[in-house]
Scaffold this motif. Structure first.
Motif, mmCIF file in Angstrom:
data_model
loop_
_atom_site.group_PDB
_atom_site.id
_atom_site.type_symbol
_atom_site.label_atom_id
_atom_site.label_comp_id
_atom_site.label_asym_id
_atom_site.label_seq_id
_atom_site.Cartn_x
_atom_site.Cartn_y
_atom_site.Cartn_z
ATOM 1 N N ASP A 212 9.869 -0.528 -6.453
ATOM 2 C CA ASP A 212 9.802 -1.382 -5.271
ATOM 3 C C ASP A 212 9.434 -0.584 -4.028
ATOM 4 N N MET A 213 10.029 0.599 -3.870
ATOM 5 C CA MET A 213 9.758 1.400 -2.685
ATOM 6 C C MET A 213 8.286 1.806 -2.622
ATOM 7 N N ILE A 214 7.718 2.181 -3.762
ATOM 8 C CA ILE A 214 6.304 2.572 -3.786
ATOM 9 C C ILE A 214 5.421 1.406 -3.357
ATOM 10 N N PHE A 215 5.681 0.216 -3.907
ATOM 11 C CA PHE A 215 4.811 -0.919 -3.602
ATOM 12 C C PHE A 215 5.050 -1.469 -2.195
ATOM 13 N N VAL A 216 6.264 -1.368 -1.678
ATOM 14 C CA VAL A 216 6.492 -1.740 -0.277
ATOM 15 C C VAL A 216 5.720 -0.774 0.627
ATOM 16 N N PHE A 217 5.776 0.506 0.295
ATOM 17 C CA PHE A 217 5.063 1.523 1.076
ATOM 18 C C PHE A 217 3.561 1.268 1.060
ATOM 19 N N VAL A 218 3.013 0.979 -0.119
ATOM 20 C CA VAL A 218 1.573 0.693 -0.230
ATOM 21 C C VAL A 218 1.222 -0.567 0.566
ATOM 22 N N SER A 219 2.067 -1.586 0.487
ATOM 23 C CA SER A 219 1.828 -2.831 1.231
ATOM 24 C C SER A 219 1.705 -2.559 2.723
ATOM 25 N N TYR A 220 2.593 -1.708 3.253
ATOM 26 C CA TYR A 220 2.567 -1.454 4.687
ATOM 27 C C TYR A 220 1.434 -0.527 5.099
ATOM 28 N N ILE A 221 0.970 0.315 4.211
ATOM 29 C CA ILE A 221 -0.234 1.083 4.512
ATOM 30 C C ILE A 221 -1.417 0.128 4.693
ATOM 31 N N LEU A 222 -1.545 -0.840 3.765
ATOM 32 C CA LEU A 222 -2.634 -1.827 3.859
ATOM 33 C C LEU A 222 -2.460 -2.718 5.085
ATOM 34 N N ILE A 223 -1.212 -3.070 5.403
ATOM 35 C CA ILE A 223 -0.952 -3.894 6.587
ATOM 36 C C ILE A 223 -1.352 -3.151 7.856
ATOM 37 N N PHE A 224 -0.955 -1.883 7.974
ATOM 38 C CA PHE A 224 -1.287 -1.114 9.170
ATOM 39 C C PHE A 224 -2.790 -0.918 9.303
ATOM 40 N N GLN A 225 -3.475 -0.728 8.180
ATOM 41 C CA GLN A 225 -4.929 -0.614 8.239
ATOM 42 C C GLN A 225 -5.556 -1.887 8.790
ATOM 43 N N ALA A 226 -5.051 -3.033 8.319
ATOM 44 C CA ALA A 226 -5.566 -4.315 8.803
ATOM 45 C C ALA A 226 -5.235 -4.533 10.277
ATOM 46 N N VAL A 227 -4.028 -4.153 10.686
ATOM 47 C CA VAL A 227 -3.604 -4.340 12.078
ATOM 48 C C VAL A 227 -4.451 -3.497 13.021
ATOM 49 N N PHE A 228 -4.693 -2.236 12.660
ATOM 50 C CA PHE A 228 -5.444 -1.349 13.547
ATOM 51 C C PHE A 228 -6.923 -1.710 13.618
ATOM 52 N N ARG A 229 -7.366 -2.535 12.671
ATOM 53 C CA ARG A 229 -8.761 -2.992 12.729
ATOM 54 C C ARG A 229 -8.938 -4.209 13.631
ATOM 55 N N LEU A 230 -7.834 -4.800 14.070
ATOM 56 C CA LEU A 230 -7.940 -5.960 14.963
ATOM 57 C C LEU A 230 -8.529 -5.521 16.300
ATOM 58 N N PRO A 231 -9.465 -6.315 16.853
ATOM 59 C CA PRO A 231 -10.174 -5.871 18.068
ATOM 60 C C PRO A 231 -9.315 -5.893 19.329
ATOM 61 N N GLN A 232 -8.395 -6.837 19.432
ATOM 62 C CA GLN A 232 -7.616 -7.000 20.660
ATOM 63 C C GLN A 232 -6.247 -6.343 20.536
ATOM 64 N N LYS A 233 -5.809 -5.701 21.613
ATOM 65 C CA LYS A 233 -4.516 -5.027 21.630
ATOM 66 C C LYS A 233 -3.372 -6.020 21.462
ATOM 67 N N GLU A 234 -3.496 -7.177 22.117
ATOM 68 C CA GLU A 234 -2.442 -8.192 22.013
ATOM 69 C C GLU A 234 -2.285 -8.683 20.581
ATOM 70 N N ALA A 235 -3.387 -8.861 19.888
ATOM 71 C CA ALA A 235 -3.344 -9.311 18.502
ATOM 72 C C ALA A 235 -2.681 -8.250 17.622
ATOM 73 N N ARG A 236 -2.989 -6.965 17.900
ATOM 74 C CA ARG A 236 -2.361 -5.891 17.125
ATOM 75 C C ARG A 236 -0.853 -5.858 17.340
ATOM 76 N N LEU A 237 -0.435 -5.995 18.605
ATOM 77 C CA LEU A 237 0.996 -5.985 18.912
ATOM 78 C C LEU A 237 1.710 -7.171 18.281
ATOM 79 N N LYS A 238 1.080 -8.346 18.318
ATOM 80 C CA LYS A 238 1.685 -9.537 17.736
ATOM 81 C C LYS A 238 1.827 -9.390 16.225
ATOM 82 N N ALA A 239 0.799 -8.859 15.574
ATOM 83 C CA ALA A 239 0.857 -8.670 14.123
ATOM 84 C C ALA A 239 1.913 -7.630 13.759
ATOM 85 N N PHE A 240 1.961 -6.538 14.520
ATOM 86 C CA PHE A 240 2.946 -5.493 14.227
ATOM 87 C C PHE A 240 4.361 -6.001 14.461
#
Length: 316
Positions: A212-240
């Motif tokens: 579970d820990m490995i897959f939670v960790f992988v999930s959040y790596i993918l989530i952070f990659q998606a968040v940092f690709r968002l163009p607007q700062k407000e959208a990134r903060l809201k997603a995070f």
């Protein structure tokens, strides 16, 4: 007792001594643990009341949170009564079968909690990385199947632990150096070959917590990659911000879990330190989870304010 040559054949009872080295202050240690248990009971019962009663909270994240709250309640009920009876009333003895039953419920509920945290990470991954399909993927039937799979996995894998312990007949002691029946603490009492018990216990720990820990960790790596690709700062903060509560609970659970696990098997910490930490690991997350989600989740925060501050029936 462990220093004598006495052995026990198929013992009917075991003795839980609580926290070795701190027996003279166990009475007082019981009070903060009682406070933590009451906080966990009240917080999780409150979540189980407000989530079903508010249709705005009938979403995957809150459904998983309700399951997590029920799991946390089960952990408190499985541990606290006997532990406090030891601390306050000197109720040290426990039937061996009752000990195995407690062992099963504690470790199975731990496994379920880990699985629910993984399910919540998957929910956040879909919500952020594939938001248009979130509703179509996480249908009520899919949620039910996920929770059922988590419960079956924990029940089957953990259920073998007491079966393997039950096959042991000869014990060099019946004194468990712990405040509750924990798998390795019981295994160490045996005067027979326990290689299978130790190996399977290690397998269960890594098959549930490690997986579970490995897959939670992988999930959040993918989530952070998606968040940092968002163009607007407000959208990134809201997603995070939608993930911060889960990240806090995830870190709190797994850091304490693995420290407790490895210190018991491979560490050289004092017994009372290990037992205090393992008890804190089981009781503190159930108390903190409702607080973390209540503070960081806007919908729950508003619902709590509505119940506690506004008049009944008032809607905004």
């Amino acid at each position: 007792m462990g220093s004598t040559n006495m052995s026990y054949l198929n013992p009917q009872t075991v003795i839980l001594i609580g926290i070795p080295g701190l027996e003279h202050v166990q009475f007082w240690i019981g009070f903060p643990f009682l406070g933590v248990c009451l906080l966990a009971l009240l917080g999780n019962i409150f979540l189980l009341i407000i989530i079903p009663s508010d249709h705005r909270l009938h979403q995957p994240m809150y459904i998983f949170l309700a399951v997590l709250a029920a799991t946390d309640l089960g952990l408190c009920v499985a541990i606290a009564p006997k532990m406090l009876a030891i601390f306050w009333f000197g109720s040290y003895s426990m039937a061996f079968n009752a000990c195995l039953t407690q062992l099963f419920f504690i470790h199975a509920l731990q496994g379920m909690e880990s699985g629910i945290l993984l399910a919540m990470a998957f929910d956040r991954y879909i919500a952020i990385c594939n938001p248009l399909r979130h509703t179509s993927i996480l249908t009520p039937l899919f949620l039910f199947r996920m929770v059922l799979m988590v419960a079956i996995r924990a029940t089957v894998l953990v259920g073998i632990l007491p079966i393997l312990l039950k096959r042991l007949q000869l014990f060099h002691s019946v004194v468990i150096v712990h405040s509750y029946c924990e798998h390795m603490a019981v295994v160490k009492l045996a005067a027979e070959d326990v290689h299978l018990n130790r190996s399977y216990g290690l397998f269960v720990a890594f098959a549930i917590l490690g997986f579970d820990m490995i897959f939670v960790f992988v999930s959040y790596i993918l989530i952070f990659q998606a968040v940092f690709r968002l163009p607007q700062k407000e959208a990134r903060l809201k997603a995070f911000n939608t993930c911060t509560a889960h990240i806090a609970v995830f870190l709190e659970f797994y850091i304490l879990a693995f420290f407790s696990f490895f210190s018991h098997r491979f560490g050289h910490v004092s017994p009372y330190v290990h037992i205090l930490l393992s008890t804190i690991y089981l009781l503190v997350p159930p108390a903190l989870n409702p607080i973390i989600y209540g503070v960081k989740t806007k919908e729950i925060h508003m619902r709590v304010a509505q119940i506690c501050i506004l008049k009944p029936g008032t809607e905004q």
